[in-house]
Design a protein around this motif. Structure first.
Motif, PDB file in Angstrom:
ATOM      1  N   MET A  40       0.832  -1.211   0.000  1.00 10.16           N
ATOM      2  CA  MET A  40       0.000   0.000   0.000  1.00 10.16           C
ATOM      3  C   MET A  40       0.864   1.258   0.000  1.00 10.16           C
ATOM      4  SD  MET A  40      -3.333  -0.753   2.361  1.00 10.16           S
ATOM      5  CE  MET A  40      -2.966  -2.068   3.477  1.00 10.16           C
ATOM      6  N   GLN A  41       1.941   1.241   0.756  1.00 10.23           N
ATOM      7  CA  GLN A  41       2.803   2.415   0.862  1.00 10.23           C
ATOM      8  C   GLN A  41       3.597   2.675  -0.417  1.00 10.23           C
ATOM      9  OE1 GLN A  41       5.080   1.366   4.320  1.00 10.23           O
ATOM     10  NE2 GLN A  41       3.597   2.261   5.735  1.00 10.23           N
ATOM     11  N   SER A  42       3.842   1.658  -1.193  1.00 13.59           N
ATOM     12  CA  SER A  42       4.700   1.824  -2.364  1.00 13.59           C
ATOM     13  C   SER A  42       3.951   1.924  -3.685  1.00 13.59           C
ATOM     14  CB  SER A  42       5.718   0.682  -2.430  1.00 13.59           C
ATOM     15  OG  SER A  42       5.088  -0.568  -2.413  1.00 13.59           O
ATOM     16  N   ASN A  43       2.655   1.713  -3.661  1.00 17.85           N
ATOM     17  CA  ASN A  43       1.859   1.699  -4.890  1.00 17.85           C
ATOM     18  C   ASN A  43       2.074   2.897  -5.798  1.00 17.85           C
ATOM     19  OD1 ASN A  43       0.291  -0.379  -5.798  1.00 17.85           O
ATOM     20  ND2 ASN A  43      -1.345  -0.016  -4.358  1.00 17.85           N
ATOM     21  N   ARG A  44       1.907   4.067  -5.275  1.00 17.16           N
ATOM     22  CA  ARG A  44       2.007   5.274  -6.109  1.00 17.16           C
ATOM     23  C   ARG A  44       3.412   5.472  -6.658  1.00 17.16           C
ATOM     24  NH1 ARG A  44      -2.759   8.031  -5.816  1.00 17.16           N
ATOM     25  NH2 ARG A  44      -3.968   7.780  -3.928  1.00 17.16           N
ATOM     26  N   ASP A  45       4.420   5.175  -5.831  1.00 17.29           N
ATOM     27  CA  ASP A  45       5.802   5.381  -6.273  1.00 17.29           C
ATOM     28  C   ASP A  45       6.207   4.408  -7.378  1.00 17.29           C
ATOM     29  OD1 ASP A  45       6.011   7.387  -4.388  1.00 17.29           O
ATOM     30  OD2 ASP A  45       7.193   6.215  -2.969  1.00 17.29           O
ATOM     31  N   ILE A  46       5.669   3.205  -7.348  1.00 17.59           N
ATOM     32  CA  ILE A  46       6.070   2.166  -8.309  1.00 17.59           C
ATOM     33  C   ILE A  46       5.176   2.171  -9.553  1.00 17.59           C
ATOM     34  CG2 ILE A  46       6.273  -0.349  -8.598  1.00 17.59           C
ATOM     35  CD1 ILE A  46       7.431  -0.543  -5.852  1.00 17.59           C
ATOM     36  N   LYS A  86      15.677   3.729 -19.714  1.00 24.23           N
ATOM     37  CA  LYS A  86      16.474   4.566 -18.788  1.00 24.23           C
ATOM     38  C   LYS A  86      15.751   4.773 -17.452  1.00 24.23           C
ATOM     39  CE  LYS A  86      19.576   5.472 -22.037  1.00 24.23           C
ATOM     40  NZ  LYS A  86      20.002   4.217 -22.573  1.00 24.23           N
ATOM     41  N   LEU A  87      15.041   3.731 -17.006  1.00 21.83           N
ATOM     42  CA  LEU A  87      14.284   3.809 -15.754  1.00 21.83           C
ATOM     43  C   LEU A  87      14.788   2.833 -14.687  1.00 21.83           C
ATOM     44  CD1 LEU A  87      10.660   3.962 -17.215  1.00 21.83           C
ATOM     45  CD2 LEU A  87      11.912   5.824 -16.113  1.00 21.83           C
ATOM     46  N   LEU A  88      15.760   2.011 -15.025  1.00 19.46           N
ATOM     47  CA  LEU A  88      16.166   0.940 -14.117  1.00 19.46           C
ATOM     48  C   LEU A  88      16.714   1.469 -12.796  1.00 19.46           C
ATOM     49  CD1 LEU A  88      16.442  -2.054 -13.549  1.00 19.46           C
ATOM     50  CD2 LEU A  88      18.683  -1.994 -14.670  1.00 19.46           C
ATOM     51  N   ASP A  89      17.603   2.450 -12.847  1.00 16.36           N
ATOM     52  CA  ASP A  89      18.194   2.957 -11.601  1.00 16.36           C
ATOM     53  C   ASP A  89      17.128   3.549 -10.682  1.00 16.36           C
ATOM     54  OD1 ASP A  89      20.745   2.159 -12.316  1.00 16.36           O
ATOM     55  OD2 ASP A  89      21.286   4.112 -13.152  1.00 16.36           O
ATOM     56  N   SER A  90      16.252   4.383 -11.235  1.00 15.11           N
ATOM     57  CA  SER A  90      15.225   4.996 -10.384  1.00 15.11           C
ATOM     58  C   SER A  90      14.224   3.938  -9.894  1.00 15.11           C
ATOM     59  CB  SER A  90      14.511   6.138 -11.104  1.00 15.11           C
ATOM     60  OG  SER A  90      13.948   5.711 -12.317  1.00 15.11           O
ATOM     61  N   ALA A  91      13.921   2.947 -10.722  1.00 15.80           N
ATOM     62  CA  ALA A  91      13.009   1.874 -10.300  1.00 15.80           C
ATOM     63  C   ALA A  91      13.614   1.077  -9.150  1.00 15.80           C
ATOM     64  CB  ALA A  91      12.699   0.949 -11.474  1.00 15.80           C
ATOM     65  N   ASN A  92      14.895   0.761  -9.251  1.00 13.33           N
ATOM     66  CA  ASN A  92      15.558   0.016  -8.174  1.00 13.33           C
ATOM     67  C   ASN A  92      15.607   0.834  -6.892  1.00 13.33           C
ATOM     68  OD1 ASN A  92      15.984  -2.333  -9.620  1.00 13.33           O
ATOM     69  ND2 ASN A  92      17.999  -1.712 -10.327  1.00 13.33           N
ATOM     70  N   GLN A  93      15.859   2.125  -7.010  1.00 13.51           N
ATOM     71  CA  GLN A  93      15.886   2.990  -5.822  1.00 13.51           C
ATOM     72  C   GLN A  93      14.525   2.998  -5.125  1.00 13.51           C
ATOM     73  OE1 GLN A  93      17.272   6.852  -7.028  1.00 13.51           O
ATOM     74  NE2 GLN A  93      19.321   6.111  -7.530  1.00 13.51           N
ATOM     75  N   VAL A  94      13.469   3.146  -5.898  1.00 16.20           N
ATOM     76  CA  VAL A  94      12.116   3.170  -5.322  1.00 16.20           C
ATOM     77  C   VAL A  94      11.787   1.819  -4.693  1.00 16.20           C
ATOM     78  CG1 VAL A  94       9.649   3.322  -5.887  1.00 16.20           C
ATOM     79  CG2 VAL A  94      11.254   5.009  -6.817  1.00 16.20           C
ATOM     80  N   ALA A  95      12.091   0.743  -5.399  1.00 18.17           N
ATOM     81  CA  ALA A  95      11.796  -0.590  -4.873  1.00 18.17           C
ATOM     82  C   ALA A  95      12.534  -0.825  -3.555  1.00 18.17           C
ATOM     83  CB  ALA A  95      12.174  -1.660  -5.900  1.00 18.17           C
ATOM     84  N   LEU A  96      13.808  -0.537  -3.533  1.00 18.69           N
ATOM     85  CA  LEU A  96      14.599  -0.758  -2.317  1.00 18.69           C
ATOM     86  C   LEU A  96      14.145   0.142  -1.174  1.00 18.69           C
ATOM     87  CD1 LEU A  96      18.155  -1.241  -3.868  1.00 18.69           C
ATOM     88  CD2 LEU A  96      16.661  -2.995  -2.874  1.00 18.69           C
ATOM     89  N   LYS A  97      13.773   1.354  -1.500  1.00 18.64           N
ATOM     90  CA  LYS A  97      13.290   2.287  -0.475  1.00 18.64           C
ATOM     91  C   LYS A  97      12.088   1.720   0.271  1.00 18.64           C
ATOM     92  CE  LYS A  97      10.520   6.153  -0.982  1.00 18.64           C
ATOM     93  NZ  LYS A  97      10.102   7.375  -1.642  1.00 18.64           N
ATOM     94  N   HIS A  98      11.279   0.971  -0.435  1.00 21.61           N
ATOM     95  CA  HIS A  98      10.054   0.406   0.158  1.00 21.61           C
ATOM     96  C   HIS A  98      10.216  -1.038   0.630  1.00 21.61           C
ATOM     97  CE1 HIS A  98       7.445   3.814  -0.575  1.00 21.61           C
ATOM     98  NE2 HIS A  98       7.935   3.914  -1.789  1.00 21.61           N
ATOM     99  N   GLY A  99      11.437  -1.573   0.561  1.00 15.87           N
ATOM    100  CA  GLY A  99      11.676  -2.919   1.069  1.00 15.87           C
ATOM    101  C   GLY A  99      11.448  -4.038   0.077  1.00 15.87           C
ATOM    102  N   TRP A 100      11.417  -3.722  -1.219  1.00 11.31           N
ATOM    103  CA  TRP A 100      11.278  -4.735  -2.253  1.00 11.31           C
ATOM    104  C   TRP A 100      12.660  -5.042  -2.805  1.00 11.31           C
ATOM    105  CZ3 TRP A 100       6.545  -6.568  -2.118  1.00 11.31           C
ATOM    106  CH2 TRP A 100       5.500  -5.726  -1.748  1.00 11.31           C
ATOM    107  N   LYS A 101      12.896  -6.278  -3.144  1.00 11.09           N
ATOM    108  CA  LYS A 101      14.170  -6.645  -3.758  1.00 11.09           C
ATOM    109  C   LYS A 101      14.210  -6.214  -5.220  1.00 11.09           C
ATOM    110  CE  LYS A 101      14.378 -10.536  -0.649  1.00 11.09           C
ATOM    111  NZ  LYS A 101      12.975 -10.557  -0.218  1.00 11.09           N
ATOM    112  N   SER A 102      13.033  -6.073  -5.826  1.00 11.72           N
ATOM    113  CA  SER A 102      12.937  -5.671  -7.230  1.00 11.72           C
ATOM    114  C   SER A 102      11.512  -5.204  -7.513  1.00 11.72           C
ATOM    115  CB  SER A 102      13.273  -6.854  -8.143  1.00 11.72           C
ATOM    116  OG  SER A 102      12.291  -7.868  -8.015  1.00 11.72           O
ATOM    117  N   VAL A 103      11.341  -4.539  -8.643  1.00  9.73           N
ATOM    118  CA  VAL A 103       9.993  -4.160  -9.070  1.00  9.73           C
ATOM    119  C   VAL A 103       9.184  -5.430  -9.352  1.00  9.73           C
ATOM    120  CG1 VAL A 103       8.646  -2.974 -10.847  1.00  9.73           C
ATOM    121  CG2 VAL A 103      10.738  -1.931  -9.974  1.00  9.73           C
ATOM    122  N   GLY A 104       9.844  -6.446  -9.865  1.00  5.20           N
ATOM    123  CA  GLY A 104       9.172  -7.719 -10.138  1.00  5.20           C
ATOM    124  C   GLY A 104       8.606  -8.348  -8.877  1.00  5.20           C
TER     125      GLY A 104
END
Length: 174
Positions: A40-46, A86-104
């Motif tokens: 729920m906390q990461s939905n909008r960011d991802i 060109k979204l991989l770095d920002s996607a990984n940052q957002v995922a890790l910020k919310h405690g996900w190992k990956s967007v997947g």
């Protein structure tokens, strides 16, 4: 000689710290209060990254082929796609910020949650219709929804009010 010992000690400390950290990684494979709260906390960011990935799997055939991949293969495909945009770095940052190992990993839990919600409503509806109507509903239902474990449906039942409040707030833009 003492430098060698210090390097060995530093290496051992690094390994111990890494293994201790690995023990405290969040459980993002199962539906539980923490994983759903994180979702729920990461939905909008991802959402931006998920839209790019969803657009690449637009057809049913593409989606089924993607879902048939192992999580590691899915992550490789997602990473390649996000990297090409060109979204991989920002996607990984957002995922890790919310405690996900990956967007997947986020997407897999999201799918698990969505299927559990659909199963909760489907099986709830089955008790309110005739046997013939229930059979028709089952025949039309997604096999993934029919395969949801009872424990996931029970989780949704126990947390229906919190999920409902979240969905209403999300829909209202809050």
């Amino acid at each position: 000689m003492s430098r060698l010992i210090l390097r060995c000690l530093a290496g051992v400390m690094f390994i111990l710290c890494a293994s201790a950290q690995a023990q405290f990684l969040p459980d993002n494979k199962n539906l539980n209060a923490q994983s759903v709260q994180r979702w729920m906390q990461s939905n909008r960011d991802i959402a931006e990254f998920v839209q790019v990935i969803d657009a690449a799997n637009a057809s049913d055939a593409d989606l089924k082929a993607f879902e048939a991949l192992t999580p590691v293969e899915q992550d490789k495909k997602i990473n390649a796609l996000l990297d090409s945009k060109k979204l991989l770095d920002s996607a990984n940052q957002v995922a890790l910020k919310h405690g996900w190992k990956s967007v997947g990993e986020y997407m897999r839990l999201s799918t698990k949650l969505g299927n559990a919600i659909a199963a909760y409503f489907l099986f709830g509806d089955l008790g309110k219709v005739t046997e013939e109507q229930a059979q028709q509903l089952k025949e039309k239902a997604d096999p993934a929804v029919l395969a949801v474990p009872r424990s996931d449906i029970d989780f949704i039942k126990r947390n229906e009010k919190a999920l409902q409040k979240y969905i209403q707030a999300y829909g209202a833009g809050r």
